[in-house]
Design a protein around this motif. Structure first.
Motif, PDB file in Angstrom:
ATOM      1  N   PRO A   1      33.158  62.764  24.061  1.00 44.55           N
ATOM      2  CA  PRO A   1      32.498  63.297  22.872  1.00 44.55           C
ATOM      3  C   PRO A   1      33.318  64.425  22.250  1.00 44.55           C
ATOM      4  CG  PRO A   1      31.461  64.163  24.847  1.00 44.55           C
ATOM      5  CD  PRO A   1      32.472  63.152  25.313  1.00 44.55           C
ATOM      6  N   SER A   2      33.094  64.689  20.980  1.00 42.85           N
ATOM      7  CA  SER A   2      33.886  65.712  20.284  1.00 42.85           C
ATOM      8  C   SER A   2      33.663  67.105  20.846  1.00 42.85           C
ATOM      9  CB  SER A   2      33.551  65.693  18.784  1.00 42.85           C
ATOM     10  OG  SER A   2      32.160  65.948  18.587  1.00 42.85           O
ATOM     11  N   ASP A   3      32.515  67.332  21.487  1.00 43.64           N
ATOM     12  CA  ASP A   3      32.230  68.656  22.060  1.00 43.64           C
ATOM     13  C   ASP A   3      32.507  68.698  23.566  1.00 43.64           C
ATOM     14  OD1 ASP A   3      30.158  67.018  22.857  1.00 43.64           O
ATOM     15  OD2 ASP A   3      28.590  68.530  22.544  1.00 43.64           O
ATOM     16  N   TYR A   4      33.383  67.818  24.057  1.00 47.75           N
ATOM     17  CA  TYR A   4      33.647  67.759  25.492  1.00 47.75           C
ATOM     18  C   TYR A   4      34.068  69.107  26.087  1.00 47.75           C
ATOM     19  CZ  TYR A   4      35.639  66.275  29.955  1.00 47.75           C
ATOM     20  OH  TYR A   4      35.934  66.155  31.287  1.00 47.75           O
ATOM     21  N   PRO A   5      34.966  69.867  25.438  1.00 52.54           N
ATOM     22  CA  PRO A   5      35.336  71.173  26.023  1.00 52.54           C
ATOM     23  C   PRO A   5      34.144  72.117  26.178  1.00 52.54           C
ATOM     24  CG  PRO A   5      36.904  70.537  24.334  1.00 52.54           C
ATOM     25  CD  PRO A   5      35.745  69.589  24.224  1.00 52.54           C
ATOM     26  N   GLN A   6      33.189  72.030  25.260  1.00 51.49           N
ATOM     27  CA  GLN A   6      32.005  72.883  25.361  1.00 51.49           C
ATOM     28  C   GLN A   6      31.057  72.397  26.464  1.00 51.49           C
ATOM     29  OE1 GLN A   6      33.124  71.739  22.158  1.00 51.49           O
ATOM     30  NE2 GLN A   6      34.286  73.658  22.126  1.00 51.49           N
ATOM     31  N   ARG A   7      31.018  71.096  26.687  1.00 52.81           N
ATOM     32  CA  ARG A   7      30.165  70.530  27.734  1.00 52.81           C
ATOM     33  C   ARG A   7      30.710  70.779  29.135  1.00 52.81           C
ATOM     34  NH1 ARG A   7      28.044  64.437  26.320  1.00 52.81           N
ATOM     35  NH2 ARG A   7      27.557  64.718  24.091  1.00 52.81           N
ATOM     36  N   LEU A   8      32.041  70.839  29.248  1.00 58.06           N
ATOM     37  CA  LEU A   8      32.686  70.785  30.552  1.00 58.06           C
ATOM     38  C   LEU A   8      32.237  71.877  31.537  1.00 58.06           C
ATOM     39  CD1 LEU A   8      34.666  69.189  32.238  1.00 58.06           C
ATOM     40  CD2 LEU A   8      36.530  70.545  31.267  1.00 58.06           C
ATOM     41  N   PRO A   9      32.135  73.151  31.141  1.00 60.32           N
ATOM     42  CA  PRO A   9      31.719  74.162  32.126  1.00 60.32           C
ATOM     43  C   PRO A   9      30.363  73.863  32.762  1.00 60.32           C
ATOM     44  CG  PRO A   9      32.661  75.220  30.197  1.00 60.32           C
ATOM     45  CD  PRO A   9      32.498  73.775  29.844  1.00 60.32           C
ATOM     46  N   ALA A  10      29.397  73.425  31.961  1.00 56.30           N
ATOM     47  CA  ALA A  10      28.075  73.100  32.508  1.00 56.30           C
ATOM     48  C   ALA A  10      28.137  71.860  33.391  1.00 56.30           C
ATOM     49  CB  ALA A  10      27.076  72.880  31.366  1.00 56.30           C
ATOM     50  N   VAL A  11      28.968  70.891  32.999  1.00 51.97           N
ATOM     51  CA  VAL A  11      29.144  69.683  33.812  1.00 51.97           C
ATOM     52  C   VAL A  11      29.678  70.045  35.196  1.00 51.97           C
ATOM     53  CG1 VAL A  11      30.570  67.614  34.076  1.00 51.97           C
ATOM     54  CG2 VAL A  11      29.413  68.046  31.912  1.00 51.97           C
ATOM     55  N   VAL A  12      30.688  70.905  35.234  1.00 52.82           N
ATOM     56  CA  VAL A  12      31.291  71.299  36.507  1.00 52.82           C
ATOM     57  C   VAL A  12      30.274  72.055  37.365  1.00 52.82           C
ATOM     58  CG1 VAL A  12      33.071  72.708  37.590  1.00 52.82           C
ATOM     59  CG2 VAL A  12      33.624  71.334  35.570  1.00 52.82           C
ATOM     60  N   ARG A  13      29.516  72.954  36.746  1.00 49.19           N
ATOM     61  CA  ARG A  13      28.518  73.721  37.512  1.00 49.19           C
ATOM     62  C   ARG A  13      27.469  72.805  38.120  1.00 49.19           C
ATOM     63  NH1 ARG A  13      29.015  77.415  33.152  1.00 49.19           N
ATOM     64  NH2 ARG A  13      27.153  76.514  32.170  1.00 49.19           N
ATOM     65  N   GLU A  14      26.997  71.842  37.355  1.00 51.61           N
ATOM     66  CA  GLU A  14      25.963  70.938  37.859  1.00 51.61           C
ATOM     67  C   GLU A  14      26.504  70.062  38.987  1.00 51.61           C
ATOM     68  OE1 GLU A  14      24.260  68.726  34.671  1.00 51.61           O
ATOM     69  OE2 GLU A  14      23.663  70.523  33.542  1.00 51.61           O
ATOM     70  N   LEU A  15      27.712  69.549  38.838  1.00 48.68           N
ATOM     71  CA  LEU A  15      28.291  68.724  39.878  1.00 48.68           C
ATOM     72  C   LEU A  15      28.547  69.525  41.138  1.00 48.68           C
ATOM     73  CD1 LEU A  15      30.816  66.581  37.806  1.00 48.68           C
ATOM     74  CD2 LEU A  15      28.676  65.821  38.817  1.00 48.68           C
ATOM     75  N   ALA A  16      29.045  70.736  40.984  1.00 52.30           N
ATOM     76  CA  ALA A  16      29.302  71.596  42.150  1.00 52.30           C
ATOM     77  C   ALA A  16      28.000  71.960  42.851  1.00 52.30           C
ATOM     78  CB  ALA A  16      30.060  72.839  41.722  1.00 52.30           C
ATOM     79  N   ALA A  17      26.943  72.213  42.101  1.00 53.61           N
ATOM     80  CA  ALA A  17      25.659  72.550  42.692  1.00 53.61           C
ATOM     81  C   ALA A  17      25.076  71.372  43.451  1.00 53.61           C
ATOM     82  CB  ALA A  17      24.677  73.008  41.614  1.00 53.61           C
ATOM     83  N   GLY A  18      25.286  70.161  42.930  1.00 57.56           N
ATOM     84  CA  GLY A  18      24.779  68.978  43.616  1.00 57.56           C
ATOM     85  C   GLY A  18      25.531  68.674  44.884  1.00 57.56           C
TER      86      GLY A  18
END
Length: 260
Positions: A241-258
């Protein structure tokens, strides 16, 4: 092909670092000539290397305690990995004991292998892996040259008319389930990417970040922040998606938490 041992080893070291230094990274260094004009020789060498790769997978599965074996194959490396995985799965199925290959993620980056052969190999090892990802760029210049050499489209730049209706049906169904993810990469969607890029999986930070997330967390495309699409025959594929850089920090946090 067209890559030397030192470069492959350096890239493996980068993976070791960016995976948090908590993964074992191996290089299967098949003897590429490292020179574009010797591409045909590399093709022949890759075919001879495939049984050795299959044997390596079998030995790692039976003689180590690795939880799973991830495989990343780039370009002509797919000529080794795709039939090698199929061969190893066939051999495992033929054994009398319950030993299985412990395959995790399989990632094909711009795979340079005959597209019909690639599709034929997939069902042979699909039950042995968590997920197969195929990253493609339909404008890939290197694969355009490879198609001219082989006279058949490459798996990283596929022509769906080259496979039969049964194979097409299987591919469409697999893309809608967990076993196959098609990642489409294009200059229109990734800022700064050369349109004809063959090295996008490590040259572009969006794609290289996604490779790391897949290997580290075994995450499906939605969990990695990718967008779902489908074509006219309902083949599912994923894009950035065009906002991938903005999404990425939250994606990493959620994956790391899981994972914790």
């Amino acid at each position: 092909a067209n890559t030397n041992f030192e470069r492959a080893a350096a890239q493996a070291a980068q993976f070791k670092h960016f995976l948090g230094r908590d993964a074992v990274v191996m290089v299967f260094a098949w003897p590429s000539a490292g020179f574009l004009l010797r591409y045909r020789q590399d093709v022949a060498t890759a075919r001879r290397s495939e049984p050795v790769f299959a044997s390596l997978l079998e030995q790692l599965s039976t003689r180590t305690r690795a939880a799973h074996l991830n495989v990343l194959a780039y370009s002509a490396g797919a000529m080794i990995a795709s039939p090698g995985l199929a061969r190893a799965a066939d051999d495992a199925a033929a054994t009398a004991d319950d030993a299985r290959l412990r395959l995790g993620e399989v990632y094909y980056a711009a795979p340079d292998i005959d597209f019909p052969v690639f599709v034929d190999n997939l069902p042979r090892y699909q039950d042995e892996v968590r997920r197969v990802t195929v990253a493609i760029n339909l404008s890939d210049r290197a694969l355009s040259f490879a198609q001219w050499v082989h006279r058949v489209s490459r798996a990283g730049r596929p022509n769906l008319t080259e496979i039969g209706p049964e194979e097409t049906r299987w591919l469409v169904e697999a893309s809608g389930r967990d076993e196959l993810d098609v990642l489409s990469v294009s200059a229109e969607e990734l800022p700064g990417l050369p349109a004809d890029s063959h090295a996008f999986w490590y040259d572009h930070p969006w794609v290289s970040s996604d490779v790391l997330l897949k290997l580290r967390f075994h995450a499906a495309p939605p969990a990695r922040g990718l967008s779902h699409n489908s074509n006219a025959i309902d083949l599912a594929f994923w894009t950035f998606p065009s906002d991938y850089p903005q999404r990425l920090p939250a994606v990493v946090r959620e994956l790391a938490a899981g994972r914790s």
